[in-house]
Design a protein around this motif. Structure first.
Motif, PDB file in Angstrom:
ATOM      1  N   VAL A 123      -8.068  -8.108  14.708  1.00 55.49           N
ATOM      2  CA  VAL A 123      -6.978  -7.326  14.133  1.00 55.49           C
ATOM      3  C   VAL A 123      -7.522  -6.378  13.066  1.00 55.49           C
ATOM      4  O   VAL A 123      -8.227  -6.783  12.144  1.00 55.49           O
ATOM      5  CB  VAL A 123      -5.897  -8.242  13.526  1.00 55.49           C
ATOM      6  N   LYS A 124      -7.166  -5.121  13.214  1.00 52.43           N
ATOM      7  CA  LYS A 124      -7.554  -4.095  12.249  1.00 52.43           C
ATOM      8  C   LYS A 124      -6.334  -3.243  11.945  1.00 52.43           C
ATOM      9  O   LYS A 124      -5.726  -2.670  12.847  1.00 52.43           O
ATOM     10  CB  LYS A 124      -8.677  -3.225  12.808  1.00 52.43           C
ATOM     11  N   LEU A 125      -5.963  -3.186  10.660  1.00 56.78           N
ATOM     12  CA  LEU A 125      -4.831  -2.345  10.247  1.00 56.78           C
ATOM     13  C   LEU A 125      -4.933  -2.046   8.766  1.00 56.78           C
ATOM     14  O   LEU A 125      -5.684  -2.686   8.031  1.00 56.78           O
ATOM     15  CB  LEU A 125      -3.490  -3.007  10.586  1.00 56.78           C
ATOM     16  N   THR A 126      -4.157  -1.064   8.328  1.00 51.53           N
ATOM     17  CA  THR A 126      -4.059  -0.713   6.914  1.00 51.53           C
ATOM     18  C   THR A 126      -2.592  -0.628   6.520  1.00 51.53           C
ATOM     19  O   THR A 126      -1.727  -0.318   7.342  1.00 51.53           O
ATOM     20  CB  THR A 126      -4.734   0.634   6.611  1.00 51.53           C
ATOM     21  N   VAL A 127      -2.338  -0.918   5.262  1.00 50.29           N
ATOM     22  CA  VAL A 127      -0.993  -0.793   4.687  1.00 50.29           C
ATOM     23  C   VAL A 127      -1.137   0.094   3.458  1.00 50.29           C
ATOM     24  O   VAL A 127      -1.628  -0.346   2.421  1.00 50.29           O
ATOM     25  CB  VAL A 127      -0.414  -2.172   4.308  1.00 50.29           C
ATOM     26  N   PRO A 128      -0.741   1.369   3.560  1.00 55.83           N
ATOM     27  CA  PRO A 128      -0.968   2.303   2.455  1.00 55.83           C
ATOM     28  C   PRO A 128      -0.100   2.000   1.240  1.00 55.83           C
ATOM     29  O   PRO A 128       1.018   1.489   1.362  1.00 55.83           O
ATOM     30  CB  PRO A 128      -0.620   3.669   3.063  1.00 55.83           C
ATOM     31  N   ASP A 129      -0.617   2.332   0.068  1.00 54.34           N
ATOM     32  CA  ASP A 129       0.109   2.115  -1.183  1.00 54.34           C
ATOM     33  C   ASP A 129       1.411   2.912  -1.207  1.00 54.34           C
ATOM     34  O   ASP A 129       1.481   4.058  -0.749  1.00 54.34           O
ATOM     35  CB  ASP A 129      -0.747   2.552  -2.374  1.00 54.34           C
ATOM     36  N   GLY A 130       2.440   2.297  -1.782  1.00 55.39           N
ATOM     37  CA  GLY A 130       3.693   2.997  -2.007  1.00 55.39           C
ATOM     38  C   GLY A 130       4.447   3.365  -0.745  1.00 55.39           C
ATOM     39  O   GLY A 130       5.300   4.265  -0.777  1.00 55.39           O
ATOM     40  N   LYS A 131       4.170   2.664   0.341  1.00 53.49           N
ATOM     41  CA  LYS A 131       4.835   2.925   1.615  1.00 53.49           C
ATOM     42  C   LYS A 131       5.394   1.626   2.186  1.00 53.49           C
ATOM     43  O   LYS A 131       4.962   0.537   1.818  1.00 53.49           O
ATOM     44  CB  LYS A 131       3.873   3.543   2.631  1.00 53.49           C
ATOM     45  N   LEU A 132       6.355   1.767   3.093  1.00 54.98           N
ATOM     46  CA  LEU A 132       6.902   0.616   3.798  1.00 54.98           C
ATOM     47  C   LEU A 132       6.338   0.611   5.212  1.00 54.98           C
ATOM     48  O   LEU A 132       6.621   1.515   6.002  1.00 54.98           O
ATOM     49  CB  LEU A 132       8.431   0.673   3.826  1.00 54.98           C
ATOM     50  N   THR A 133       5.530  -0.374   5.500  1.00 53.64           N
ATOM     51  CA  THR A 133       4.881  -0.502   6.803  1.00 53.64           C
ATOM     52  C   THR A 133       5.521  -1.642   7.570  1.00 53.64           C
ATOM     53  O   THR A 133       5.684  -2.743   7.031  1.00 53.64           O
ATOM     54  CB  THR A 133       3.376  -0.754   6.636  1.00 53.64           C
ATOM     55  N   VAL A 134       5.876  -1.378   8.821  1.00 50.52           N
ATOM     56  CA  VAL A 134       6.522  -2.382   9.665  1.00 50.52           C
ATOM     57  C   VAL A 134       5.555  -2.824  10.750  1.00 50.52           C
ATOM     58  O   VAL A 134       4.893  -1.994  11.389  1.00 50.52           O
ATOM     59  CB  VAL A 134       7.810  -1.822  10.299  1.00 50.52           C
ATOM     60  N   LEU A 135       5.467  -4.125  10.960  1.00 52.58           N
ATOM     61  CA  LEU A 135       4.689  -4.706  12.054  1.00 52.58           C
ATOM     62  C   LEU A 135       5.662  -5.277  13.075  1.00 52.58           C
ATOM     63  O   LEU A 135       6.441  -6.177  12.753  1.00 52.58           O
ATOM     64  CB  LEU A 135       3.764  -5.809  11.523  1.00 52.58           C
ATOM     65  N   LEU A 136       5.637  -4.735  14.279  1.00 50.01           N
ATOM     66  CA  LEU A 136       6.562  -5.142  15.321  1.00 50.01           C
ATOM     67  C   LEU A 136       5.842  -5.868  16.445  1.00 50.01           C
ATOM     68  O   LEU A 136       4.633  -5.715  16.640  1.00 50.01           O
ATOM     69  CB  LEU A 136       7.298  -3.922  15.904  1.00 50.01           C
ATOM     70  N   GLY A 137       6.622  -6.624  17.207  1.00 49.26           N
ATOM     71  CA  GLY A 137       6.075  -7.335  18.360  1.00 49.26           C
ATOM     72  C   GLY A 137       7.024  -8.433  18.790  1.00 49.26           C
ATOM     73  O   GLY A 137       7.884  -8.863  18.018  1.00 49.26           O
ATOM     74  N   ARG A 138       6.850  -8.874  20.012  1.00 45.54           N
ATOM     75  CA  ARG A 138       7.708  -9.943  20.528  1.00 45.54           C
ATOM     76  C   ARG A 138       7.356 -11.276  19.877  1.00 45.54           C
ATOM     77  O   ARG A 138       6.362 -11.398  19.164  1.00 45.54           O
ATOM     78  CB  ARG A 138       7.546 -10.035  22.047  1.00 45.54           C
TER      79      ARG A 138
END
Length: 230
Positions: free
Chosen positions: A20-35
């Protein structure tokens, strides 16, 4: 920024998280979706140190936190609202909130901001947590997490089992935390329409892997709904 690099996790002989490789930028709302069952909750639990990882690295604002205990990650500015809320049913609303400040050395009191975000909690602060509705308990769980004054708020399916009007309230509150308080939010979600309405960024997970990502505004054009329903 939260950075996850080549994260792998196993349960027994099952490979649950796959590079798994991902980033969550500062000051933002990041959504992770999946079944269901694709590894989203496991990923959040590894981010908080509740579940150890086999290989890979987690960095928060360029500082490696992979080997830190959960309480040490809280001290670094992370807070977690688990699936199912996990409030203390026999404690009052006020006592539940104060538990969230356990990591702070300053005198413990509930900031006005918490009650401004969730007015129902002020009205019910003397009631036991177990007497609240599901939606009210979810607001309590978020309020409790905010008591640690986090910089990154991680939530696991906060809309699960919640009535539509409360879902809308939670969405507005999360956007408010990002836009007015500068909080960084990582949200695991199954409901596409809710995610699309509030996301700055998105990632999609399938079978333990990240298979897509992009801007929240592009979710329709990117065919994200199809990815999480097929």
């Amino acid at each position: 920024m939260l950075e996850v690099e080549n994260l792998n996790q196993y349960y027994g002989g099952s490979h649950i998280l796959r590079n798994v490789k991902l980033t969550v930028p500062d000051g933002k709302l990041t959504v992770l979706l999946g079944r269901n069952g694709v590894g989203k909750t496991t990923l959040l639990r590894t981010l908080m140190g509740v579940v150890p990882i086999k290989t890979g690295e987690i960095r928060w604002r360029e500082t490696p936190i992979t080997k830190l205990a959960p309480h040490a990650r809280v001290a670094q500015g992370l807070a977690y609202v688990p699936q199912g809320r996990d409030i203390f049913p026999r404690l009052t609303v006020e006592e539940n909130l104060l538990v969230g400040a356990a990591s702070k050395k300053a005198p413990k009191k509930i900031p006005d901001r918490i009650y401004e975000l969730f007015p129902v909690l002020k009205d019910m602060k003397a009631r036991r947590g177990g007497d609240l509705s599901g939606g009210q308990q979810q607001q309590l769980a978020i309020g409790r997490a905010l008591m640690s004054e986090p910089q990154l708020l991680i939530l696991d399916e906060p809309t699960e089992g919640i009535q539509p009007s409360i879902i809308q309230d939670i969405g507005r509150t999360l956007r408010q935390l990002v836009e007015e308080m500068g909080l960084t939010v990582l949200l695991v979600e199954q409901y596409y329409d809710f995610a699309k309405a509030i996301a700055d960024r998105y990632w999609v997970m399938s079978r333990g892997e990240i298979i897509a990502g992009g801007e929240g505004a592009d979710m329709d054009n990117d065919g994200v709904r199809t990815l999480i329903t097929v």
